[in-house]
Write a protein that holds these residues in place. Structure first.
Motif, PDB file in Angstrom:
ATOM      1  N   GLY A 123       0.806  -1.211   0.000  1.00  0.00           N
ATOM      2  CA  GLY A 123       0.000   0.000   0.000  1.00  0.00           C
ATOM      3  C   GLY A 123       0.840   1.263   0.000  1.00  0.00           C
ATOM      4  N   LEU A 124       2.176   1.135   0.101  1.00  0.00           N
ATOM      5  CA  LEU A 124       3.048   2.294  -0.023  1.00  0.00           C
ATOM      6  C   LEU A 124       3.317   2.481  -1.507  1.00  0.00           C
ATOM      7  CD1 LEU A 124       5.599   1.366   2.756  1.00  0.00           C
ATOM      8  CD2 LEU A 124       3.569   2.782   2.959  1.00  0.00           C
ATOM      9  N   PHE A 125       2.887   3.602  -2.073  1.00  0.00           N
ATOM     10  CA  PHE A 125       2.811   3.709  -3.525  1.00  0.00           C
ATOM     11  C   PHE A 125       4.142   3.431  -4.209  1.00  0.00           C
ATOM     12  CE2 PHE A 125       3.186   6.230  -7.395  1.00  0.00           C
ATOM     13  CZ  PHE A 125       2.205   5.613  -8.139  1.00  0.00           C
ATOM     14  N   ILE A 126       5.206   4.068  -3.702  1.00  0.00           N
ATOM     15  CA  ILE A 126       6.479   3.940  -4.420  1.00  0.00           C
ATOM     16  C   ILE A 126       7.012   2.521  -4.326  1.00  0.00           C
ATOM     17  CG2 ILE A 126       8.867   4.700  -4.402  1.00  0.00           C
ATOM     18  CD1 ILE A 126       7.827   7.453  -3.631  1.00  0.00           C
ATOM     19  N   ILE A 127       6.974   1.946  -3.109  1.00  0.00           N
ATOM     20  CA  ILE A 127       7.464   0.572  -2.939  1.00  0.00           C
ATOM     21  C   ILE A 127       6.648  -0.382  -3.795  1.00  0.00           C
ATOM     22  CG2 ILE A 127       7.768  -1.263  -1.246  1.00  0.00           C
ATOM     23  CD1 ILE A 127       9.015   0.606   0.413  1.00  0.00           C
ATOM     24  N   GLN A 128       5.334  -0.162  -3.790  1.00  0.00           N
ATOM     25  CA  GLN A 128       4.454  -1.005  -4.587  1.00  0.00           C
ATOM     26  C   GLN A 128       4.820  -0.916  -6.071  1.00  0.00           C
ATOM     27  OE1 GLN A 128       0.522  -0.006  -3.450  1.00  0.00           O
ATOM     28  NE2 GLN A 128      -0.389  -1.789  -4.393  1.00  0.00           N
ATOM     29  N   SER A 129       5.037   0.310  -6.546  1.00  0.00           N
ATOM     30  CA  SER A 129       5.355   0.465  -7.969  1.00  0.00           C
ATOM     31  C   SER A 129       6.662  -0.218  -8.306  1.00  0.00           C
ATOM     32  CB  SER A 129       5.469   1.938  -8.344  1.00  0.00           C
ATOM     33  OG  SER A 129       4.470   2.669  -7.717  1.00  0.00           O
ATOM     34  N   ILE A 130       7.660  -0.077  -7.422  1.00  0.00           N
ATOM     35  CA  ILE A 130       8.945  -0.730  -7.697  1.00  0.00           C
ATOM     36  C   ILE A 130       8.738  -2.234  -7.802  1.00  0.00           C
ATOM     37  CG2 ILE A 130      11.238  -1.193  -6.774  1.00  0.00           C
ATOM     38  CD1 ILE A 130      11.134   1.531  -5.417  1.00  0.00           C
ATOM     39  N   CYS A 131       7.986  -2.796  -6.844  1.00  0.00           N
ATOM     40  CA  CYS A 131       7.790  -4.250  -6.838  1.00  0.00           C
ATOM     41  C   CYS A 131       7.016  -4.700  -8.068  1.00  0.00           C
ATOM     42  CB  CYS A 131       7.064  -4.689  -5.578  1.00  0.00           C
ATOM     43  SG  CYS A 131       8.071  -4.533  -4.119  1.00  0.00           S
ATOM     44  N   ILE A 132       5.942  -3.977  -8.405  1.00  0.00           N
ATOM     45  CA  ILE A 132       5.149  -4.372  -9.573  1.00  0.00           C
ATOM     46  C   ILE A 132       6.005  -4.294 -10.829  1.00  0.00           C
ATOM     47  CG2 ILE A 132       3.203  -3.728 -11.046  1.00  0.00           C
ATOM     48  CD1 ILE A 132       1.700  -2.887  -8.603  1.00  0.00           C
ATOM     49  N   GLY A 133       6.754  -3.199 -10.951  1.00  0.00           N
ATOM     50  CA  GLY A 133       7.597  -3.048 -12.127  1.00  0.00           C
ATOM     51  C   GLY A 133       8.573  -4.201 -12.256  1.00  0.00           C
ATOM     52  N   PHE A 134       9.231  -4.523 -11.146  1.00  0.00           N
ATOM     53  CA  PHE A 134      10.215  -5.604 -11.167  1.00  0.00           C
ATOM     54  C   PHE A 134       9.555  -6.931 -11.541  1.00  0.00           C
ATOM     55  CE2 PHE A 134      12.402  -9.060  -9.014  1.00  0.00           C
ATOM     56  CZ  PHE A 134      13.680  -8.899  -9.504  1.00  0.00           C
ATOM     57  N   ILE A 135       8.456  -7.257 -10.845  1.00  0.00           N
ATOM     58  CA  ILE A 135       7.816  -8.559 -11.067  1.00  0.00           C
ATOM     59  C   ILE A 135       7.326  -8.682 -12.499  1.00  0.00           C
ATOM     60  CG2 ILE A 135       5.830  -9.969 -10.432  1.00  0.00           C
ATOM     61  CD1 ILE A 135       6.072  -8.855  -7.614  1.00  0.00           C
ATOM     62  N   GLU A 136       6.642  -7.639 -12.983  1.00  0.00           N
ATOM     63  CA  GLU A 136       6.072  -7.754 -14.325  1.00  0.00           C
ATOM     64  C   GLU A 136       7.152  -7.764 -15.398  1.00  0.00           C
ATOM     65  OE1 GLU A 136       3.102  -8.631 -14.904  1.00  0.00           O
ATOM     66  OE2 GLU A 136       2.573  -8.498 -12.792  1.00  0.00           O
ATOM     67  N   PHE A 137       8.228  -7.022 -15.149  1.00  0.00           N
ATOM     68  CA  PHE A 137       9.320  -7.054 -16.122  1.00  0.00           C
ATOM     69  C   PHE A 137       9.907  -8.460 -16.204  1.00  0.00           C
ATOM     70  CE2 PHE A 137      13.955  -6.904 -16.702  1.00  0.00           C
ATOM     71  CZ  PHE A 137      13.973  -6.541 -18.033  1.00  0.00           C
ATOM     72  N   ILE A 138      10.227  -9.029 -15.042  1.00  0.00           N
ATOM     73  CA  ILE A 138      10.869 -10.343 -15.051  1.00  0.00           C
ATOM     74  C   ILE A 138       9.938 -11.391 -15.638  1.00  0.00           C
ATOM     75  CG2 ILE A 138      11.775 -12.170 -13.582  1.00  0.00           C
ATOM     76  CD1 ILE A 138      13.686 -10.090 -13.344  1.00  0.00           C
ATOM     77  N   ARG A 139       8.657 -11.300 -15.311  1.00  0.00           N
ATOM     78  CA  ARG A 139       7.727 -12.312 -15.816  1.00  0.00           C
ATOM     79  C   ARG A 139       7.437 -12.125 -17.298  1.00  0.00           C
ATOM     80  NH1 ARG A 139       3.395 -14.513 -12.979  1.00  0.00           N
ATOM     81  NH2 ARG A 139       2.068 -13.044 -14.055  1.00  0.00           N
ATOM     82  N   GLY A 140       7.747 -10.927 -17.813  1.00  0.00           N
ATOM     83  CA  GLY A 140       7.439 -10.676 -19.211  1.00  0.00           C
ATOM     84  C   GLY A 140       8.518 -11.112 -20.176  1.00  0.00           C
ATOM     85  N   VAL A 141       9.732 -11.322 -19.684  1.00  0.00           N
ATOM     86  CA  VAL A 141      10.802 -11.699 -20.605  1.00  0.00           C
ATOM     87  C   VAL A 141      11.212 -13.142 -20.339  1.00  0.00           C
ATOM     88  CG1 VAL A 141      11.659  -9.351 -20.787  1.00  0.00           C
ATOM     89  CG2 VAL A 141      12.620 -10.868 -19.089  1.00  0.00           C
ATOM     90  N   PRO A 142      11.688 -13.840 -21.381  1.00  0.00           N
ATOM     91  CA  PRO A 142      12.128 -15.222 -21.181  1.00  0.00           C
ATOM     92  C   PRO A 142      13.411 -15.270 -20.343  1.00  0.00           C
ATOM     93  CG  PRO A 142      11.893 -14.704 -23.515  1.00  0.00           C
ATOM     94  CD  PRO A 142      11.787 -13.425 -22.787  1.00  0.00           C
ATOM     95  N   LEU A 143      13.568 -16.364 -19.604  1.00  0.00           N
ATOM     96  CA  LEU A 143      14.779 -16.532 -18.785  1.00  0.00           C
ATOM     97  C   LEU A 143      16.030 -16.462 -19.646  1.00  0.00           C
ATOM     98  CD1 LEU A 143      16.225 -17.171 -16.188  1.00  0.00           C
ATOM     99  CD2 LEU A 143      15.743 -19.565 -16.537  1.00  0.00           C
TER     100      LEU A 143
END
Lengths: 434, 403
Positions: A256-276
């Motif tokens: 619920g902390l906006f900046i921390i949340q955005s960092i985490c979402i960005g990281f997770i979605e980036f990693i999940r979006g590209v092949p290993l």
């Protein structure tokens, strides 16, 4: 009055059930031939199984275990079983099994990976099985350092100093905590650990090395690692580090902390979006460009970091699912008890969320372990990379199924036992009444 | 009045740490600063390293001549084309594998998932063996093994030659060889637009008819034999249009020439191995999702449907599947994503996907690792977002509408 009765006076003796209603016949009727379609399916699949076995069985039965090359194998099979007999040439596995296990690790030092593997089992025991004494967990914590020392060699001083960083951090945390509150203590602890690692650990390790020279093993370069040892090193490290990282990312995403949340979402979605594989390519080509000029650290370490980050993103999503599945009442009850955020997470939320997500967490572990094979593409000699190199060897040129079958079998055993264990864990942790 | 006016309370610096109202702000600012400094550090390192290597950061190399050949292309390409064109060829190839793979994997997965629940013991066991086998063995191994199957067991083109040929074409038109599969390929003669246009019109007609039939059923309760009417709409107009236009669309059959098959369409073995292995592998995961979805529907639902007098086919299509679909679709999305991302393993069998052209040969030739990897990751990221976006939209449409 007649004394003729139309009702039987005595009971009939019981008859056995009709043959079609008991035993294997009934089972076959119900499970194999219940309808025309089912009968057809049964016959087709039985025929397929029999055909497959008929092809595979002679191949196994005619297998050769002692030979120096594929040609020799073929000659022996032709001599023993006739000209057009097929047979497996398992001699290649016999010939290369040490390579399959250890890669190009120096053969006089095989005891080190072997000992590491035994220690791995010992370190896993207290984590996997509740019957093992809890005190063994200290060994599990010390295990990564010991294994690093055993596998790569060098001085034990380095792992000791890395561990000492945690101690320093905890010490600072303890000292600061009572006077300045938990947040400052946390920041202080982390800072102290980092300062220790970056500025003090090196000199201290050097000092220790001169004092205790007998703790030094012959160093082994990463490029000599290979085979299942490499898979297990990457897989086990990735598994060990991706779970805590995934928990942190999941908590961050739900914080619920906006900046921390955005960092985490960005990281997770980036990693999940590209092949290993693209991440591994970054590890092998690009990581040096991102780091200060002159740094060049170990390729296996780089791969482990990438695999861990990759797996952590998936783990975070899995755990987030578990967190979302918990009823709100649990969070509110923890708050009502007066627990602070970390206490609530540690004592109330996480144990339940992790329990819910066990099957998916283990699935993540399995896919991580399978994904370690991708390092073959960046030219590391994991089992699949070894298969390619053995097939290129003139002695074994043309051999296919024995090698792929062997590698597949080992992976199957590892992954399948993981999924069996997850089912066991689910049963053990089930607290609802059924 | 003794109540404390909270808003008037004097702000002290320590409240940034100890007051929960401000603490979250502090944490976020610290995190932001840490992130910014880490990013700055990375960018600074990159700039320094690139200048030390004598490289700059530019995408101009995309306009240069590629100079390498690609064996399988769907769009025209020669080695005189630019790197950008080569990347585009790779992108199209990736999309082709992903698309065909997803279709095939869904078909395999749904079949196997249903078979695994079959009451037929041997069929259920075989499906379980398939699922466990494929799920527990790395996909790279399956890709390599499929490639080996094609290379080792399929006959060479020369085996089709002569009177006592050891291999023969399936239906006299499809040749499975160890180089790939030769299939008949349509040739579009003059006037093909009429046929294709008719085909599109009949597809629209099918959709309109389906809606109309459903509305009619909802209103009157009468059920039309929609399947047969739709099939008729699908086949007949096209056949008639084809005849009227003088058969503009014909098939070009592959024929054995001196060294190899000529004519027809050619599916390279690397494409077949990759697509087949990916579909079989992903199919096993989809089968599990399908099984879980069907099992998630309580028995009461199918019993209630049977009590209403529905036959088993209709129970499946009207009661079980619509409910099971809601459970199945989210894992299905992630499996489609996985398949798409796993298609980057094409390099193992030498298929020219975007990872092999842009992230392989182009990268090695131009030495532009940073730019190539950025483009490559960007492509996969956009593709993943598109797939998950589409599927999420579909999922939202079929989701249970609650209050």
């Amino acid at each position: 009055m007649h004394d003729v009765s139309f009702v039987r006076h005595e009971m009939l003796s019981p008859q056995p059930a009709p043959a079609s209603q008991v035993g294997p016949l009934r089972w076959a009727r119900e499970n194999l031939f219940s309808s025309i379609l089912n009968s057809f399916l049964t016959i087709v699949s039985a025929a397929a199984v029999i055909l497959a076995l008929a092809h595979l069985w002679p191949w196994f039965a005619h297998s050769v275990w002692h030979a120096g090359s594929l040609r020799e194998c073929r000659e022996m099979i032709a001599q023993r079983w006739g000209e057009d007999a097929t047979g497996a040439c398992f001699a290649v596995i016999r010939d290369r099994w040490k390579q399959f296990l250890f890669g190009f690790y120096p053969s006089e030092l095989y005891w080190r990976p072997t000992l590491s593997f035994v220690l791995l089992l010992a370190a896993l025991a207290p984590i996997l099985f509740s019957a093992v004494p809890r005190r063994m967990l200290w060994f599990s914590i010390a295990f990564p350092g010991i294994v690093y020392w055993l596998l790569w060699g060098g001085s034990l001083a380095l792992p000791i100093c890395v561990y000492a960083g945690f101690l320093v951090g905890m010490l600072v945390h303890r000292l600061v905590g009572p006077r300045f509150g938990s947040l400052l203590a946390l920041i202080g602890g982390v800072l102290a650990t980092l300062i220790w690692w970056f500025y003090l650990a090196g000199p201290v390790a050097g000092l220790l090395e001169t004092i205790l020279p007998f703790l030094t093993l012959e160093p082994v370069a990463s490029k000599r690692f290979g085979g299942f040892m490499l898979s297990i090193v990457i897989g086990a490290t990735g598994i060990a580090f991706s779970l805590p990282l995934g928990v942190l990312l999941a908590l961050g995403r739900r914080s619920g902390l906006f900046i921390i949340q955005s960092i985490c979402i960005g990281f997770i979605e980036f990693i999940r979006g590209v092949p290993l594989i693209t991440l591994l390519l970054v590890a092998s080509f690009l990581l040096n460009i991102f780091l200060p000029p002159g740094t060049n650290f170990d390729i296996i370490l780089r791969v482990i970091i990438m695999v861990t980050l990759f797996s952590a993103a998936y783990m975070a999503e899995t755990i987030r699912g578990g967190l979302a599945a918990l009823p709100r009442g649990q969070y509110e009850a923890a708050d009502a008890l007066g627990l602070d955020y970390w206490q609530a997470m540690r004592l109330v939320i996480m144990p339940q969320a992790l329990k819910i997500s066990i099957p998916n967490i283990v699935n993540n572990f399995i896919s991580l372990f399978k994904d370690t094979t991708l390092v073959a593409i960046i030219a590391l000699l994991d089992p699949i990379g070894l298969v390619t190199s053995i097939r290129a060897d003139s002695n074994w040129n043309g051999i296919v199924w024995e090698l792929y079958g062997f590698v597949a079998l080992i992976f199957f055993i590892c992954c399948y036992s993981m999924s069996v264990y997850s089912k066991h864990l689910e049963r053990r942790l089930r607290t609802d009444h059924r | 009045m003794t109540s404390i006016d909270v808003s008037r309370e004097q702000f002290r610096l320590s409240m940034l740490l100890y007051d929960t109202r401000y603490r979250s702000l502090t944490i976020q600012v610290v995190a932001m600063i840490a992130l910014m400094s880490a990013a700055a550090w990375l960018v600074n390192n990159t700039v320094e390293n690139l200048s030390a290597l004598g490289k700059d950061f530019s995408f101009r190399f995309l306009g240069q001549r590629a100079g390498y050949d690609i064996s399988q292309t769907l769009i025209p390409y020669t080695n005189d084309d630019t790197h950008a064109r080569a990347a585009l060829v790779g992108i199209v190839n990736t999309l082709l594998v992903a698309f065909v793979g997803c279709l095939l994997a869904t078909a395999i997965g749904v079949t196997m998932g249903v078979l695994r629940l079959s009451r037929n013991w041997i069929v259920a066991r075989l499906a379980a063996v398939y699922v466990d086998g494929f799920r527990n063995i790395p996909v790279l191994l399956w890709i390599l093994a499929t490639m080996a199957v094609i290379t080792d067991t399929a006959p060479a083109p020369s085996a089709f030659r002569g009177d006592n040929a050891t291999a023969s074409m399936i239906f006299g038109s499809v040749a499975v060889t160890n180089r790939g599969v030769y299939v008949p390929w349509p040739i579009f003669g003059p006037g093909w637009q009429i046929v294709v246009g008719t085909f599109l019109l009949s597809v629209i007609a099918i959709l309109v008819f389906g809606r109309w039939a459903k509305a009619r059923q909802d209103a009157t309760g009468q059920i039309l034999p929609t399947f047969w009417i739709k099939l008729g709409l699908f086949v007949l107009p096209v056949l008639i249009a084809d005849q009227i236009a003088g058969r503009p669309i014909s098939l070009d059959y592959p024929e054995l020439q001196r060294f190899n098959f000529e004519g027809g369409g050619f599916l390279d073995k690397s494409f077949i191995a990759l697509t087949l292995a990916l579909s079989l592998y992903t199919g096993a995961f989809i089968a599990e999702a399908v099984r879980a979805g069907i099992q998630a529907i309580s028995r009461g639902q199918s019993e209630a449907a049977a009590a209403l007098g529905l036959r088993s086919g209709r129970i499946m299509s009207l009661v079980i599947l619509p409910q099971a679909l809601r459970v199945i679709i989210p894992p299905l999305i992630s499996q489609y994503l996985n398949l798409t991302k796993n298609s980057s393993l094409a390099i193992a069998v030498g298929y020219a996907d975007v990872r092999a052209t842009l992230g392989g040969i182009t990268m090695n030739q131009t030495g532009r690792e940073l730019e190539c990897m950025l483009l490559l990751m960007g492509f996969y990221l956009i593709l993943s977002l598109l797939i998950s976006g589409t599927m999420n939209w579909y999922n939202a449409r079929v989701a249970l509408k609650e209050r």
